[in-house]
Write a protein that holds these residues in place. Structure first.
Motif, PDB file in Angstrom:
ATOM      1  N   ASP A 144       4.136  -6.267  -6.151  1.00 50.48           N
ATOM      2  CA  ASP A 144       4.050  -4.837  -5.883  1.00 50.48           C
ATOM      3  C   ASP A 144       3.447  -4.561  -4.506  1.00 50.48           C
ATOM      4  OD1 ASP A 144       5.299  -4.065  -8.202  1.00 50.48           O
ATOM      5  OD2 ASP A 144       3.446  -3.794  -9.339  1.00 50.48           O
ATOM      6  N   PHE A 145       2.523  -5.390  -4.045  1.00 51.61           N
ATOM      7  CA  PHE A 145       2.066  -5.275  -2.660  1.00 51.61           C
ATOM      8  C   PHE A 145       3.246  -5.511  -1.705  1.00 51.61           C
ATOM      9  CE2 PHE A 145      -2.417  -5.533  -3.929  1.00 51.61           C
ATOM     10  CZ  PHE A 145      -3.061  -4.860  -2.893  1.00 51.61           C
ATOM     11  N   ILE A 146       4.034  -6.520  -1.994  1.00 48.66           N
ATOM     12  CA  ILE A 146       5.172  -6.841  -1.130  1.00 48.66           C
ATOM     13  C   ILE A 146       6.193  -5.713  -1.142  1.00 48.66           C
ATOM     14  CG2 ILE A 146       7.088  -8.456  -0.789  1.00 48.66           C
ATOM     15  CD1 ILE A 146       5.181 -10.603  -2.118  1.00 48.66           C
ATOM     16  N   GLU A 147       6.476  -5.176  -2.330  1.00 50.77           N
ATOM     17  CA  GLU A 147       7.452  -4.089  -2.423  1.00 50.77           C
ATOM     18  C   GLU A 147       6.951  -2.840  -1.709  1.00 50.77           C
ATOM     19  OE1 GLU A 147      10.970  -2.349  -3.018  1.00 50.77           O
ATOM     20  OE2 GLU A 147      10.474  -4.449  -3.436  1.00 50.77           O
ATOM     21  N   ALA A 148       5.645  -2.572  -1.767  1.00 50.15           N
ATOM     22  CA  ALA A 148       5.095  -1.427  -1.042  1.00 50.15           C
ATOM     23  C   ALA A 148       5.272  -1.606   0.464  1.00 50.15           C
ATOM     24  CB  ALA A 148       3.621  -1.259  -1.393  1.00 50.15           C
ATOM     25  N   ALA A 149       5.117  -2.833   0.952  1.00 49.93           N
ATOM     26  CA  ALA A 149       5.354  -3.097   2.374  1.00 49.93           C
ATOM     27  C   ALA A 149       6.815  -2.857   2.736  1.00 49.93           C
ATOM     28  CB  ALA A 149       4.956  -4.531   2.716  1.00 49.93           C
ATOM     29  N   ARG A 150       7.712  -3.226   1.858  1.00 54.15           N
ATOM     30  CA  ARG A 150       9.135  -2.970   2.110  1.00 54.15           C
ATOM     31  C   ARG A 150       9.404  -1.468   2.161  1.00 54.15           C
ATOM     32  NH1 ARG A 150      12.930  -5.589  -1.865  1.00 54.15           N
ATOM     33  NH2 ARG A 150      14.439  -5.065  -0.237  1.00 54.15           N
ATOM     34  N   ARG A 151       8.726  -0.706   1.329  1.00 56.73           N
ATOM     35  CA  ARG A 151       8.881   0.757   1.396  1.00 56.73           C
ATOM     36  C   ARG A 151       8.390   1.283   2.741  1.00 56.73           C
ATOM     37  NH1 ARG A 151       6.902   0.311  -4.097  1.00 56.73           N
ATOM     38  NH2 ARG A 151       8.696   0.603  -5.496  1.00 56.73           N
ATOM     39  N   ALA A 152       7.266   0.749   3.211  1.00 52.50           N
ATOM     40  CA  ALA A 152       6.760   1.166   4.516  1.00 52.50           C
ATOM     41  C   ALA A 152       7.769   0.849   5.610  1.00 52.50           C
ATOM     42  CB  ALA A 152       5.429   0.470   4.802  1.00 52.50           C
ATOM     43  N   GLU A 153       8.377  -0.310   5.524  1.00 49.06           N
ATOM     44  CA  GLU A 153       9.391  -0.681   6.517  1.00 49.06           C
ATOM     45  C   GLU A 153      10.585   0.269   6.437  1.00 49.06           C
ATOM     46  OE1 GLU A 153      11.612  -4.719   8.015  1.00 49.06           O
ATOM     47  OE2 GLU A 153      11.495  -4.355   5.854  1.00 49.06           O
ATOM     48  N   ARG A 154      11.047   0.557   5.238  1.00 49.03           N
ATOM     49  CA  ARG A 154      12.177   1.482   5.076  1.00 49.03           C
ATOM     50  C   ARG A 154      11.836   2.870   5.590  1.00 49.03           C
ATOM     51  NH1 ARG A 154      13.135   0.798  -1.149  1.00 49.03           N
ATOM     52  NH2 ARG A 154      14.465   2.644  -0.866  1.00 49.03           N
ATOM     53  N   ALA A 155      10.565   3.255   5.489  1.00 48.46           N
ATOM     54  CA  ALA A 155      10.138   4.568   5.964  1.00 48.46           C
ATOM     55  C   ALA A 155       9.985   4.616   7.479  1.00 48.46           C
ATOM     56  CB  ALA A 155       8.816   4.949   5.306  1.00 48.46           C
ATOM     57  N   GLY A 156      10.031   3.457   8.132  1.00 45.50           N
ATOM     58  CA  GLY A 156       9.963   3.428   9.584  1.00 45.50           C
ATOM     59  C   GLY A 156       8.609   3.103  10.165  1.00 45.50           C
ATOM     60  N   PHE A 157       7.674   2.663   9.337  1.00 45.39           N
ATOM     61  CA  PHE A 157       6.378   2.261   9.860  1.00 45.39           C
ATOM     62  C   PHE A 157       6.505   0.991  10.699  1.00 45.39           C
ATOM     63  CE2 PHE A 157       4.765   5.267   6.871  1.00 45.39           C
ATOM     64  CZ  PHE A 157       3.486   5.608   7.305  1.00 45.39           C
ATOM     65  N   ASP A 158       5.645   0.878  11.695  1.00 46.81           N
ATOM     66  CA  ASP A 158       5.621  -0.339  12.504  1.00 46.81           C
ATOM     67  C   ASP A 158       5.049  -1.512  11.726  1.00 46.81           C
ATOM     68  OD1 ASP A 158       6.567   0.558  15.209  1.00 46.81           O
ATOM     69  OD2 ASP A 158       4.902   1.956  14.949  1.00 46.81           O
ATOM     70  N   GLY A 159       4.209  -1.209  10.724  1.00 46.84           N
ATOM     71  CA  GLY A 159       3.632  -2.285   9.943  1.00 46.84           C
ATOM     72  C   GLY A 159       2.755  -1.773   8.826  1.00 46.84           C
ATOM     73  N   VAL A 160       2.018  -2.689   8.219  1.00 43.59           N
ATOM     74  CA  VAL A 160       1.101  -2.374   7.136  1.00 43.59           C
ATOM     75  C   VAL A 160      -0.212  -3.108   7.370  1.00 43.59           C
ATOM     76  CG1 VAL A 160       2.880  -1.966   5.388  1.00 43.59           C
ATOM     77  CG2 VAL A 160       1.948  -4.286   5.687  1.00 43.59           C
ATOM     78  N   GLU A 161      -1.265  -2.620   6.729  1.00 40.75           N
ATOM     79  CA  GLU A 161      -2.524  -3.358   6.656  1.00 40.75           C
ATOM     80  C   GLU A 161      -2.836  -3.617   5.195  1.00 40.75           C
ATOM     81  OE1 GLU A 161      -6.471  -2.913   9.016  1.00 40.75           O
ATOM     82  OE2 GLU A 161      -6.769  -1.713   7.191  1.00 40.75           O
ATOM     83  N   ILE A 162      -3.176  -4.849   4.869  1.00 34.08           N
ATOM     84  CA  ILE A 162      -3.556  -5.242   3.515  1.00 34.08           C
ATOM     85  C   ILE A 162      -5.056  -5.027   3.360  1.00 34.08           C
ATOM     86  CG2 ILE A 162      -3.627  -7.157   1.868  1.00 34.08           C
ATOM     87  CD1 ILE A 162      -1.313  -8.407   3.628  1.00 34.08           C
ATOM     88  N   PRO A 209      11.386  -9.517  11.433  1.00 32.05           N
ATOM     89  CA  PRO A 209      10.484 -10.345  12.240  1.00 32.05           C
ATOM     90  C   PRO A 209       9.468  -9.549  13.057  1.00 32.05           C
ATOM     91  CG  PRO A 209      12.718 -11.192  12.378  1.00 32.05           C
ATOM     92  CD  PRO A 209      12.808  -9.887  11.633  1.00 32.05           C
ATOM     93  N   ALA A 210       9.825  -8.331  13.474  1.00 30.11           N
ATOM     94  CA  ALA A 210       8.928  -7.543  14.321  1.00 30.11           C
ATOM     95  C   ALA A 210       7.951  -6.688  13.521  1.00 30.11           C
ATOM     96  CB  ALA A 210       9.743  -6.654  15.259  1.00 30.11           C
ATOM     97  N   PHE A 211       8.021  -6.731  12.198  1.00 32.41           N
ATOM     98  CA  PHE A 211       7.129  -5.918  11.363  1.00 32.41           C
ATOM     99  C   PHE A 211       5.706  -6.456  11.472  1.00 32.41           C
ATOM    100  CE2 PHE A 211       5.593  -4.317   7.158  1.00 32.41           C
ATOM    101  CZ  PHE A 211       5.920  -2.978   7.330  1.00 32.41           C
ATOM    102  N   GLN A 212       4.763  -5.562  11.700  1.00 35.25           N
ATOM    103  CA  GLN A 212       3.380  -5.965  11.944  1.00 35.25           C
ATOM    104  C   GLN A 212       2.568  -5.984  10.650  1.00 35.25           C
ATOM    105  OE1 GLN A 212       2.447  -2.984  14.875  1.00 35.25           O
ATOM    106  NE2 GLN A 212       3.338  -4.177  16.553  1.00 35.25           N
ATOM    107  N   ILE A 213       1.733  -7.000  10.500  1.00 34.89           N
ATOM    108  CA  ILE A 213       0.866  -7.131   9.327  1.00 34.89           C
ATOM    109  C   ILE A 213      -0.572  -7.237   9.798  1.00 34.89           C
ATOM    110  CG2 ILE A 213       0.269  -8.469   7.287  1.00 34.89           C
ATOM    111  CD1 ILE A 213       3.098  -9.574   7.249  1.00 34.89           C
ATOM    112  N   GLY A 214      -1.412  -6.344   9.271  1.00 35.14           N
ATOM    113  CA  GLY A 214      -2.838  -6.415   9.508  1.00 35.14           C
ATOM    114  C   GLY A 214      -3.564  -6.754   8.216  1.00 35.14           C
TER     115      GLY A 214
END
Length: 363
Positions: A144-162, A209-214
């Motif tokens: 579910d953490f991973i799927e939430a990150a995919r939603r952020a990517e689909r929404a156009g965010f540059d990345g996510v922070e865990i 590949p360009a999606f940012q993870i913090g």
């Protein structure tokens, strides 16, 4: 140090560079709708900070499961119904010249009792009606953490922070005081950190590949041990799958609470670590231009601004134009906060912070 370095661009290993060294902290504000969809007032609050010069605008914690809700009015990332609002936010942040990051969160045992009848955690806490997750449920939490990150990517965010800090569920897994599991997610530090690293691996594999993870970590309190969190931070940077590490220290100038570790700053335990291409930042009572410069002087790559960004949406621009800039004195008047984009609900929440808000709450 002059203020010049604060306004130098900061390339990240993936995706676009930060235009300066200022990151907006993920600030709880209780302004979203009850179903987790983004409200206009929360979008406006964040858009103002993006327009105010922050190189990276971080959302408040967004819960990845309904059972992980930590507070009323919390932003959600657990359902596709959240994507439209998040997409609008990401678009507006980008239009103001800032990078966007959605903070992914699960409150664990710190879920708000009025909202979550039976919170979950790594292990049972019978006297608090907290249930330990099964191994299958831990795997579902990871997904579910991973799927939430995919939603952020689909929404156009540059990345996510865990969010791995402050005693929430990932920090609970890291702590031997709250994680008493006997399966592959408990016992040794390697096992207790397994969930966190599986989430990082999963997000990296599931996004472009360009999606940012913090990653946000805190090294003390809530049963966390400084040396263990230092080891987790070192491994995360060694692997190089994250782009930035955000250390939440409560006070960037403080010494460790552990008497055996006093005599040096808490921050120094992390700035001395090899970091490769991972960028390191810190948060904690950075209230004026001198504080911000001091964080970079201490060895960080960027500075994370919380309370000062509540007081002034354009903190970076004020520092740019005034190298001696200082935040307004506390307590602050309600009208000032309303003018800075806080809703009445946010102001009411801020009254929980001793000495922050003066006078009564505006209607």
């Amino acid at each position: 140090m002059s203020s010049d370095r604060l306004f130098e661009p900061l390339p990240l290993a993936r995706g676009p560079a930060m235009k300066n060294r200022f990151m907006l902290a993920p600030l709880t504000n209780r302004q979203s709708h009850a179903d987790g969809t983004l409200s206009d007032v929360e979008r406006n609050w964040l858009e103002m900070r993006a327009a105010g010069g922050f190189a990276l605008t971080m959302t408040a914690a967004a819960h990845v499961q309904p059972v992980g809700q930590g507070f009323t009015g919390q932003l959600g990332a657990f359902d596709d119904a959240h994507i439209d609002g998040l997409a609008s936010l990401a678009t507006r942040i980008r239009a103001k010249g800032s990078l966007s990051s959605l903070q992914l969160h699960h409150a664990g045992s710190r879920a708000e009792p009025a909202l979550i009848e039976a919170p979950v955690a790594p292990s049972d806490v019978a006297d608090r009606n907290i249930r330990g997750l099964s191994e299958h449920e831990v795997e579902a939490l990871r997904d579910d953490f991973i799927e939430a990150a995919r939603r952020a990517e689909r929404a156009g965010f540059d990345g996510v922070e865990i969010h791995g800090a402050h005693g929430y569920i990932l920090a609970e897994f890291l702590s031997a005081a709250t994680n008493m599991r006997t399966d592959r997610y408990g016992g040794s530090l390697e096992n207790r950190a397994r969930l966190l690293f599986e989430i990082i691996d999963g997000i990296r594999a599931a996004t472009r590949p360009a999606f940012q993870i913090g990653l946000r970590l805190s090294p003390e309190r809530f049963g966390l041990i400084l040396e263990e969190i230092r080891d987790v931070a070192a491994e995360a940077m060694r692997q190089g799958k994250i782009d930035f590490l955000d250390m939440s220290l409560w006070d960037v100038k403080k010494e460790p609470e552990d008497e055996k570790r006093k005599g040096r700053s808490l921050l120094s335990f992390f700035t001395e670590l090899p970091r490769g291409d991972v960028r390191l930042g810190a948060a904690g009572k950075v209230m004026n231009a001198d504080d911000a410069r001091a964080v970079l002087d201490a060895g960080c790559d960027f500075v994370v601004i919380g309370r000062a960004a509540i007081l002034r949406h354009d903190f970076p621009e004020r520092v740019r134009h005034d190298p001696a800039y200082r935040s307004p004195a506390l307590p602050i008047e309600v009208q000032h906060l309303l003018d800075e984009g806080l809703s009445s609900e946010f102001v009411h929440y801020m009254r929980r912070w001793p000495g922050f808000v003066a006078g009564g709450l505006a209607e």
